[in-house]
Motif scaffolding. Structure first.
Motif, mmCIF file in Angstrom:
data_model
loop_
_atom_site.group_PDB
_atom_site.id
_atom_site.type_symbol
_atom_site.label_atom_id
_atom_site.label_comp_id
_atom_site.label_asym_id
_atom_site.label_seq_id
_atom_site.Cartn_x
_atom_site.Cartn_y
_atom_site.Cartn_z
ATOM 1 N N LEU A 1 4.518 12.570 -13.002
ATOM 2 C CA LEU A 1 4.732 12.420 -14.444
ATOM 3 C C LEU A 1 3.647 13.135 -15.241
ATOM 4 C CD1 LEU A 1 5.963 8.716 -14.606
ATOM 5 C CD2 LEU A 1 7.304 10.825 -14.462
ATOM 6 N N MET A 2 2.418 13.176 -14.710
ATOM 7 C CA MET A 2 1.385 13.987 -15.347
ATOM 8 C C MET A 2 1.788 15.462 -15.307
ATOM 9 S SD MET A 2 -2.632 14.634 -14.362
ATOM 10 C CE MET A 2 -2.169 15.733 -13.022
ATOM 11 N N HIS A 3 2.352 15.885 -14.179
ATOM 12 C CA HIS A 3 2.850 17.252 -14.044
ATOM 13 C C HIS A 3 3.927 17.536 -15.086
ATOM 14 C CE1 HIS A 3 6.148 19.766 -12.333
ATOM 15 N NE2 HIS A 3 5.168 20.616 -12.113
ATOM 16 N N GLU A 4 4.818 16.563 -15.317
ATOM 17 C CA GLU A 4 5.819 16.709 -16.369
ATOM 18 C C GLU A 4 5.149 16.915 -17.728
ATOM 19 O OE1 GLU A 4 9.715 15.964 -16.502
ATOM 20 O OE2 GLU A 4 9.016 17.240 -14.866
ATOM 21 N N VAL B 1 0.837 -1.205 0.000
ATOM 22 C CA VAL B 1 0.000 0.000 0.000
ATOM 23 C C VAL B 1 0.868 1.250 0.000
ATOM 24 C CG1 VAL B 1 -1.605 1.360 1.404
ATOM 25 C CG2 VAL B 1 -2.046 -1.065 1.005
ATOM 26 N N MET B 2 1.939 1.247 0.797
ATOM 27 C CA MET B 2 2.834 2.408 0.855
ATOM 28 C C MET B 2 3.574 2.612 -0.463
ATOM 29 S SD MET B 2 4.354 1.846 4.703
ATOM 30 C CE MET B 2 5.560 3.166 4.568
ATOM 31 N N ILE B 3 4.084 1.515 -1.030
ATOM 32 C CA ILE B 3 4.816 1.630 -2.295
ATOM 33 C C ILE B 3 3.891 2.096 -3.413
ATOM 34 C CG2 ILE B 3 6.025 0.333 -4.093
ATOM 35 C CD1 ILE B 3 7.140 -1.456 -1.845
ATOM 36 N N ILE B 4 2.694 1.490 -3.494
ATOM 37 C CA ILE B 4 1.759 1.864 -4.556
ATOM 38 C C ILE B 4 1.298 3.309 -4.378
ATOM 39 C CG2 ILE B 4 -0.528 1.399 -5.538
ATOM 40 C CD1 ILE B 4 0.023 -1.593 -4.797
ATOM 41 N N GLY B 5 1.003 3.709 -3.135
ATOM 42 C CA GLY B 5 0.607 5.097 -2.897
ATOM 43 C C GLY B 5 1.678 6.084 -3.315
ATOM 44 N N SER B 6 2.935 5.740 -3.049
ATOM 45 C CA SER B 6 4.025 6.634 -3.463
ATOM 46 C C SER B 6 4.139 6.688 -4.981
ATOM 47 C CB SER B 6 5.352 6.177 -2.844
ATOM 48 O OG SER B 6 5.849 5.021 -3.476
ATOM 49 N N TYR C 1 10.837 10.476 -8.442
ATOM 50 C CA TYR C 1 11.065 11.186 -9.709
ATOM 51 C C TYR C 1 11.486 12.646 -9.510
ATOM 52 C CZ TYR C 1 8.797 6.915 -11.099
ATOM 53 O OH TYR C 1 8.477 5.584 -11.220
ATOM 54 N N TRP C 2 12.415 12.841 -8.559
ATOM 55 C CA TRP C 2 13.085 14.122 -8.358
ATOM 56 C C TRP C 2 12.125 15.266 -8.018
ATOM 57 C CZ3 TRP C 2 13.801 11.181 -12.911
ATOM 58 C CH2 TRP C 2 14.929 10.347 -12.882
ATOM 59 N N VAL C 3 10.970 14.928 -7.457
ATOM 60 C CA VAL C 3 9.992 15.971 -7.136
ATOM 61 C C VAL C 3 10.500 16.892 -6.028
ATOM 62 C CG1 VAL C 3 8.712 14.674 -5.374
ATOM 63 C CG2 VAL C 3 7.505 16.367 -6.788
ATOM 64 N N GLY D 1 3.851 9.257 -7.952
ATOM 65 C CA GLY D 1 4.742 9.245 -9.110
ATOM 66 C C GLY D 1 3.988 9.493 -10.403
ATOM 67 N N LEU D 2 2.822 8.864 -10.556
ATOM 68 C CA LEU D 2 1.998 9.115 -11.744
ATOM 69 C C LEU D 2 1.569 10.575 -11.812
ATOM 70 C CD1 LEU D 2 -0.257 5.914 -11.748
ATOM 71 C CD2 LEU D 2 1.618 6.435 -13.326
#
Length: 316
Positions: A68-71, A55-60, A260-262, A64-65
């Motif tokens: 990447l949408m922000h990118e 749950v923690m990994i998927i939430g992070s 992703y370097w956020v 991430g998605l």
């Protein structure tokens, strides 16, 4: 002219601002691959610990998605504008109930008016610093799903209103668009596809457990931490070195809180069209030129959260 152009020459920025379809595809595949690996971890070792970890990994990676949408909103994920639109919306935004076109309009306004009264993100940063007890309550609401459920209810209410009045703007409704799309039609299609995939592999219940549960809990927490770190408890000024923050992050925090370097948000505000993979290099250039003393830099996310909760408690 972006603020970064006043600090660097065009020849210095140009190679760092180069887009790459190969890099964009790798980042999207990596994000979904990590999500799949988290589910596989539970499949191989099914127990409460691997469930929580998944749950923690998927939430992070749902964050991430969003990153990447922000990118893609800055046309920086792919070289091709069409790929930015398609992948940024359907592969990144819609699965987490976000809306790329609406987010782009909202987010570019944030860049134009950072930390001013016209900044649509000001509502996210203005409450900070707050008290420790207030921050604890916010974190508890995130982890128990109350924040996520409230936001989803706002999205549904807004979608219902626009069905009768398509001219309503999200700002008029008070709906924060920070990774929350006002249009749900395409998002429902994307989530129906996810449910169909889980059902096809004989595990329909993975959709509520491994998609909705992280989206309503851990994802909400890391989005809050991200918002606080970027603009919480910074100066209300037009100086991009002071009105936003970069937060240093080690491997563990990058895995669970800042993918992703956020964390290099100050650098992003200096050159907002630069692909995220090159933001660490821009940071190193700033530090090498002695700009570190002017920059808002958090030594860690823990330090930033301490600063964001530094307001004294009210007596009684």
């Amino acid at each position: 002219m972006t603020p970064g152009n006043r600090l660097f020459t065009s020849d210095e920025i140009r190679p760092l601002a180069e887009r790459s379809d190969l890099w964009g595809a790798w980042l999207v595949l990596h994000c979904w691959g990590v999500i799949a690996a988290a589910m596989a971890l539970f499949l191989v070792w099914p127990n409460p610990l691997t469930l929580i970890l998944a749950v923690m990994i998927i939430g992070s990676r749902q964050l991430g998605l969003a990153i990447l949408m922000h990118e893609a909103a800055h046309n920086a994920l792919f070289k091709s504008r069409r790929l930015n639109e398609l992948a940024g919306d359907w592969l990144c935004g819609r699965p987490i109930l976000a809306d790329l076109p609406a987010y782009r309009r909202y987010h570019l306004k944030h860049h134009r008016h950072t930390q001013t009264d016209q900044d649509p993100d000001l509502v996210l940063s203005a409450p900070f610093p707050t008290t420790k007890s207030s921050l604890r309550r916010k974190i508890l609401r995130d982890l128990t799903g109350r924040t996520g459920i409230k936001l989803r209810a706002q999205q549904l209410a807004f979608a219902f209103k626009t069905a009768f009045d398509p001219d309503i703007e999200p700002d008029d409704d008070g709906l924060s668009q920070a990774f929350a799309g006002p249009s749900l039609g395409k998002s429902l299609i994307a989530n129906a596809v996810l449910l169909a995939v889980f059902t096809a592999i004989g595990a329909w219940w993975w959709y509520p457990v491994f998609w909705l549960l992280p989206l309503l809990t851990w994802y909400q927490l890391v989005v809050r931490i991200r918002n606080i770190a970027e603009h919480g408890a910074v100066e209300r000024t037009s100086d991009p070195m002071r009105n936003t923050r970069t937060t240093l992050a080690g491997p563990l925090m990058r895995a669970f809180v800042a993918p992703y370097w956020v964390n290099y948000h100050l650098e992003h505000h200096l050159v907002m069209h630069m692909p995220c993979r090159n933001l660490p290099r821009l940071h190193d250039m700033l530090m090498a030129r002695g700009a570190g003393g002017r920059m808002q830099i958090g030594r860690s996310y823990a330090d930033v959260l301490r600063l964001a909760s530094s307001r004294p408690e009210q007596p009684g």
